[in-house]
Design an enzyme around this catalytic site. Structure first.
Site, PDB file in Angstrom:
ATOM      1  CG  ASP A  12     -23.224  -3.038   6.695  1.00 26.66           C
ATOM      2  OD1 ASP A  12     -23.091  -2.250   6.839  1.00 26.66           O
ATOM      3  OD2 ASP A  12     -23.921  -3.514   5.446  1.00 26.66           O
ATOM      4  CG  ASP A  17     -20.526  -0.545   7.796  1.00 25.38           C
ATOM      5  OD1 ASP A  17     -21.719  -0.594   8.474  1.00 25.38           O
ATOM      6  OD2 ASP A  17     -20.466   0.086   6.855  1.00 25.38           O
ATOM      7  CG  ASN A  41     -22.732  -1.478   3.031  1.00 29.77           C
ATOM      8  OD1 ASN A  41     -23.965  -1.191   2.337  1.00 29.77           O
ATOM      9  ND2 ASN A  41     -21.826  -1.086   4.307  1.00 29.77           N
ATOM     10  CB  THR A 125     -23.045   1.130  11.014  1.00 35.48           C
ATOM     11  OG1 THR A 125     -22.654   0.005  11.364  1.00 35.48           O
ATOM     12  CG2 THR A 125     -23.266   1.700  12.103  1.00 35.48           C
ATOM     13  CG  PHE A 166     -28.836  -0.824   1.751  1.00 34.77           C
ATOM     14  CD1 PHE A 166     -28.253  -1.409   0.187  1.00 34.77           C
ATOM     15  CD2 PHE A 166     -27.874  -0.983   2.659  1.00 34.77           C
ATOM     16  CE1 PHE A 166     -27.807  -3.083   0.678  1.00 34.77           C
ATOM     17  CE2 PHE A 166     -26.769  -2.270   2.360  1.00 34.77           C
ATOM     18  CZ  PHE A 166     -26.894  -3.057   1.044  1.00 34.77           C
ATOM     19  CG  ASN A 167     -28.112   0.415   6.899  1.00 34.99           C
ATOM     20  OD1 ASN A 167     -27.200  -0.899   5.810  1.00 34.99           O
ATOM     21  ND2 ASN A 167     -27.449   1.690   7.609  1.00 34.99           N
ATOM     22  CG  HIS A 240     -24.375   6.609   5.375  1.00 34.98           C
ATOM     23  ND1 HIS A 240     -25.400   7.820   4.587  1.00 34.98           N
ATOM     24  CD2 HIS A 240     -24.083   6.341   4.016  1.00 34.98           C
ATOM     25  CE1 HIS A 240     -25.863   7.739   3.325  1.00 34.98           C
ATOM     26  NE2 HIS A 240     -24.583   7.170   3.591  1.00 34.98           N
ATOM     27  CG  ASP A 241     -22.703   3.080   8.481  1.00 37.62           C
ATOM     28  OD1 ASP A 241     -23.733   3.578   8.356  1.00 37.62           O
ATOM     29  OD2 ASP A 241     -22.214   1.928   8.400  1.00 37.62           O
TER      30      ASP A 241
HETATM   31  C1  BDR Z   1     -25.961   2.749   4.787  1.00 33.56           C
HETATM   32  O1  BDR Z   1     -25.557   1.736   3.619  1.00 33.56           O
HETATM   33  C2  BDR Z   1     -24.943   1.213   3.646  1.00 33.56           C
HETATM   34  O2  BDR Z   1     -23.660   1.089   1.965  1.00 33.56           O
HETATM   35  C3  BDR Z   1     -24.018   2.389   4.635  1.00 33.56           C
HETATM   36  O3  BDR Z   1     -22.856   1.786   4.867  1.00 33.56           O
HETATM   37  C4  BDR Z   1     -24.703   3.073   5.271  1.00 33.56           C
HETATM   38  O4  BDR Z   1     -24.554   2.079   6.451  1.00 33.56           O
HETATM   39  C5  BDR Z   1     -26.427   4.249   3.587  1.00 33.56           C
HETATM   40  O5  BDR Z   1     -27.435   3.306   3.227  1.00 33.56           O
HETATM   41 CA    CA Z   2     -22.942   0.026   6.877  1.00 32.52          CA
END
Ligand code: BDR
Ligand code: CA
Length: 312
Positions: A12, A17, A41, A125, A166-167, A240-241
């Site tokens: 996303d 990402d 996102n 991701t 979040f994810n 992160h991703d």
């Molecule tokens: C995740 O949430 C998104 O904002 C980032 O792309 C990542 O995948 C981190 O919590």
């Molecule tokens: Ca992401």
């Protein structure tokens, strides 16, 4: 000679990402079969456009298919406070150079998995909606999946609510389906991705590559750094991703621990929180290899080498 690992990246984009797309396209240990998008996102429309623009920027030509507009239950939400109004603010990006796949994300994943001569690894991701829908629609292809290595959750607290990342928060029902799938799962949660910080030294190293791509990435990461500083008070932003993919490229980049992981679906205050039983107190069977500790130097070398290899 070891053949590269075939993967599908379900994402996303999103700043981090975008970094995962570049790593997937450039690393010789990976064969990027396709990219699928999921609302997260930003809206599905925005994140799909962003995936196309990142591919245009780095001359990547793989099939891209649109996936879910909304989570399995409820409505999509976005993260403009972190990624900006476009979901990828901070730099000028070129327009897409090729059309989207006519297939849906689920059908593109199925098609790529069915036709690959090796088992395929899925790298989600974003929210897990497309992956859960694929698993439900195609039980006959489960044994063609090598791993699902996802970015999401945490062994600790959350970033979108006090306990949810979040994810996973964005589609807990989908996460539940994936966690109960019985497939080999690797989880890169906030507990490890907060070690993947784009420090000023990292940005300097990328800048020194002195390509248009490198300068664009630095601009994107500077935007990401500003929002992370404003929202979370973190001096450097966690990328992160790509961690979920780096582990597939080189398993020694992280320490993994097998543990039972489930997701809170009903908690009034904790919906979307991952419950990771690191000390075996639940007596449940381990279903996930949980990434715990990152070899930070190895991780950034991998990413910076990939950006260098893409030239552009
Ligand atoms: C995740 O949430 C998104 O904002 C980032 O792309 C990542 O995948 C981190 O919590
Ligand atoms: Ca992401």
């Amino acid at each position: 000679m070891t053949l590269p690992t075939p993967i599908v990246l379900d994402c996303d984009p999103g700043h981090d990402d975008a970094m995962a797309i570049l790593l997937a396209a450039a690393h010789p240990a990976i064969e990027l079969l396709g990219i699928t998008t999921v609302s997260g996102n930003g809206s599905l429309e925005k994140v799909t456009y962003n995936a196309q623009r990142i591919c245009a920027l780095a001359n990547i030509t793989v099939p891209i298919a649109r996936g879910a507009n909304d989570p399995m239950a409820g409505k999509a939400s976005a993260a403009p406070t972190i990624h900006g109004a476009t979901a990828l603010d901070g730099a000028e990006l070129p327009e897409p150079t090729f059309k989207l796949s006519p297939l849906s994300a689920v059908e593109l994943i199925a098609d790529l998995v069915r036709n690959c001569d090796r088992k395929v690894t899925l790298i989600p991701t974003g929210p897990l909606t497309n992956i859960a829908m694929f698993l439900q629609a195609h039980p006959e292809l489960h044994d063609r999946i090598e791993h699902i290595s996802f970015m999401g959750g945490s062994t600790e607290r959350g970033n979108w609510t006090p306990y949810a990342e979040f994810n996973i928060w964005a589609d807990p029902e989908a996460a539940d389906i994936v966690l109960r799938s019985g497939l080999p799962l690797i989880m890169s949660g906030l507990n490890i991705t907060h070690q993947a910080l784009a420090t000023s030294e990292v940005l300097d190293r990328i800048s020194k590559l002195d390509t248009k791509l490198a300068h664009t990435i630095v601009d994107l990461l500077k935007f990401f750094a500003d929002t992370y500083r404003d929202v979370f008070g973190m001096p450097d932003p966690p990328v992160h991703d790509p961690v979920a993919l780096a582990i597939i490229i080189d398993i020694t980049v992280a320490k993994l621990v097998s543990a039972p992981v489930s997701v809170e679906l009903t908690g009034e205050l904790t919906r979307g929180a991952t419950v990771v039983d690191l000390h075996g107190t639940t007596g449940q069977k381990a279903n996930v290899d949980v990434a715990m500790e990152l070899d930070v130097e190895k991780f950034w070398n991998m990413l910076i080498d990939a950006i260098a290899a893409l030239g552009a």
